[in-house]
Design an enzyme around this catalytic site. Structure first.
Site, mmCIF file in Angstrom:
data_model
loop_
_atom_site.group_PDB
_atom_site.id
_atom_site.type_symbol
_atom_site.label_atom_id
_atom_site.label_comp_id
_atom_site.label_asym_id
_atom_site.label_seq_id
_atom_site.Cartn_x
_atom_site.Cartn_y
_atom_site.Cartn_z
ATOM 1 N N GLY A 167 4.267 21.570 29.353
ATOM 2 C CA GLY A 167 4.405 21.662 27.907
ATOM 3 C C GLY A 167 4.999 20.413 27.337
ATOM 4 N N LYS A 204 11.152 16.656 33.412
ATOM 5 C CA LYS A 204 11.011 16.336 31.999
ATOM 6 C C LYS A 204 11.079 14.831 31.827
ATOM 7 C CE LYS A 204 13.025 17.944 27.632
ATOM 8 N NZ LYS A 204 13.899 19.004 27.107
ATOM 9 N N ASP A 211 19.885 26.601 20.381
ATOM 10 C CA ASP A 211 18.449 26.827 20.149
ATOM 11 C C ASP A 211 17.933 27.976 21.015
ATOM 12 O OD1 ASP A 211 15.895 26.440 19.134
ATOM 13 O OD2 ASP A 211 15.414 24.762 20.446
ATOM 14 N N VAL A 261 7.076 17.956 29.841
ATOM 15 C CA VAL A 261 7.575 18.542 31.067
ATOM 16 C C VAL A 261 6.398 18.786 32.013
ATOM 17 C CG1 VAL A 261 8.883 20.450 32.056
ATOM 18 C CG2 VAL A 261 9.452 19.636 29.776
ATOM 19 N N GLY A 295 7.648 18.900 24.144
ATOM 20 C CA GLY A 295 8.630 19.238 23.128
ATOM 21 C C GLY A 295 8.794 18.079 22.166
ATOM 22 N N GLY A 296 9.782 18.177 21.308
ATOM 23 C CA GLY A 296 10.017 17.141 20.319
ATOM 24 C C GLY A 296 10.342 15.793 20.944
ATOM 25 N N PHE A 297 10.979 15.807 22.095
ATOM 26 C CA PHE A 297 11.427 14.550 22.679
ATOM 27 C C PHE A 297 10.694 14.119 23.931
ATOM 28 C CE2 PHE A 297 15.242 16.269 20.577
ATOM 29 C CZ PHE A 297 15.244 15.370 19.530
ATOM 30 N N GLY A 298 10.018 15.039 24.562
ATOM 31 C CA GLY A 298 9.383 14.635 25.806
ATOM 32 C C GLY A 298 8.424 15.668 26.319
#
Ligand code: ATP
Ligand code: MG
Ligand code: MG
Length: 271
Positions: A15, A37, A143, A22, A17-20
Site C-alpha cells: 500500500g 516502508k 490516527d 510499504v 500512504g501520505g509519506f511513503g
C-alpha cells in the site's frame, strides 16, 4: 546495489500512504517476510521523518506492530510520484527504510469481508492492552482507525501506523498534521490540534468499538452513523449490545477528561 536490494527480495506492494510506500519483502538470509516502508525525505528534515521510527522502536508489546530495523540510503528509488506528492518528491534526496512485522490483514479488511462474527470483546481487550501500554509510555497514537489496526495470522490485534504519533508534552505540530482519518478524529482536535491527548485516542477507540459491535453495510452508511454519533453522543439502541453501548458512550464524551483511560476500562471490564 544497496542495502535494501542486497538484503531483501521485494515481493509486492502492500500500500501507499501520505509519506511513503510499504512493500512485502523476504529477507534473503533469514527467509522471513517483513513489511518494509520506504519514506523519501529531504536531507534537512531528517529528524522529523525519524519521529515515527523512534516512537515505534520504543514500543514493544504483543498488541503493537513489531519493529525490526531502519536505515537510510542516498537517493530515491521507484517511489513514483502522483501530483499531490510532487512537491515533497522533488525535494527528497534520501530514503528512510523501516522494516516491521508483516501483518496480513486489518480491521478494515476484516469488517469488509463480512464473514464470521467479529470477536468484539477479545479485540477490545487486546486494543485496550495495547493502548494502555502506548499511553503509559507517553505516546499518543493520533490516527487510530480500522485501517491502522492490523491483524496477524492468529487473528490478534496489532496497532500500527505511528506516522502521526507523538509524545505527550510535545506540542510541536508534526508534519502531516491534519492528515489522518478525519472520521475518527476527536472533537477537541477540530477546535485546536494542540489539545491532543491520550484521550483523543480513546475517542477514536469508541468509534472503532462501535463499528466492531455493529458491522455496517456500506462506507457511506458508516460515515453517516459516525456523524450522528459524534453529534448526539447517543448510540442507536437496536445496533449494539448493552456493554458495548455503555463503553462507547463513555468514550465518545465531548469533554476528553470525562473519557475513561485504557487502564480504567481494562480494570472495569476485564478484571
Ligand atoms: P497516510 O500517510 O495517508 O496516513 P498511511 O500512514 O496509512 O497513509 P502507511 O502507514 O505508510 O500509510 O501504510 C501504507 C499501506 O501499507 C497501508 O495500506 C497499510 O495497510 C500497509 N501497511 C503498513 N504497515 C504494514 C504492515 N506492517 N504490514 C502490512 N501492511 C502494512
Ligand atoms: Mg495508515
Ligand atoms: Mg499514517
Amino acid at each position: 546495489q544497496t542495502r535494501y536490494t542486497v538484503d531483501f527480495q521485494e515481493i509486492r506492494r502492500l500500500g501507499k500512504g501520505g509519506f511513503g510506500r510499504v512493500y512485502e519483502c523476504k529477507h534473503k538470509l533469514d527467509e522471513s517476510t517483513y513489511a518494509v516502508k520506504k519514506i523519501p525525505f529531504p536531507d534537512q528534515e531528517h529528524a522529523e521523518y525519524l519521529r515515527e521510527v523512534k516512537i515505534l522502536a520504543a514500543l514493544q508489546h504483543p498488541s503493537v506492530i513489531r519493529y525490526y530495523q531502519c536505515w537510510i540510503e542516498l537517493g530515491v528509488s521507484d517511489v513514483g510520484s502522483s501530483s499531490d506528492e510532487d512537491e515533497m518528491m522533488s525535494k527528497a534526496t534520501h530514503t528512510l527504510f523501516v522494516a516491521m512485522e508483516l501483518c496480513t490483514s486489518t480491521l478494515h479488511a476484516r469488517l469488509e469481508a463480512k464473514i464470521e462474527k467479529v470477536p468484539v470483546f477479545r479485540y477490545l481487550k487486546e486494543l485496550l492492552e495495547g493502548l494502555q501500554f502506548i499511553h503509559e509510555k507517553g505516546v499518543i497514537h493520533g490516527d487510530l482507525s480500522r485501517d491502522n489496526i492490523f491483524l496477524d495470522d492468529h487473528d490478534h490485534i496489532k496497532i500500527g501506523d505511528f506516522g502521526l504519533a507523538r509524545n505527550t508534552g510535545d506540542d510541536s505540530i508534526p508534519i502531516g498534521d491534519g492528515l489522518g482519518n478525519m472520521m475518527y478524529r476527536a472533537p477537541e482536535l477540530s477546535i485546536d490540534p494542540r489539545l491532543i491527548s491520550t484521550k483523543s485516542d480513546m475517542f477514536s477507540l469508541g468509534l472503532v468499538l462501535f463499528e466492531l459491535s455493529c458491522p455496517l453495510a456500506t462506507g457511506y452508511e458508516r460515515a453517516r452513523q459516525f456523524e450522528e454519533l459524534k453529534k448526539s453522543g447517543e448510540i442507536p439502541e437496536e445496533t449494539v449490545d448493552e456493554t458495548s453501548r455503555e463503553i462507547i458512550c463513555q468514550l465518545l464524551k465531548k469533554d476528553p477528561q470525562q473519557r475513561p483511560s485504557a487502564a480504567q476500562l481494562l480494570h472495569r471490564y476485564f478484571p
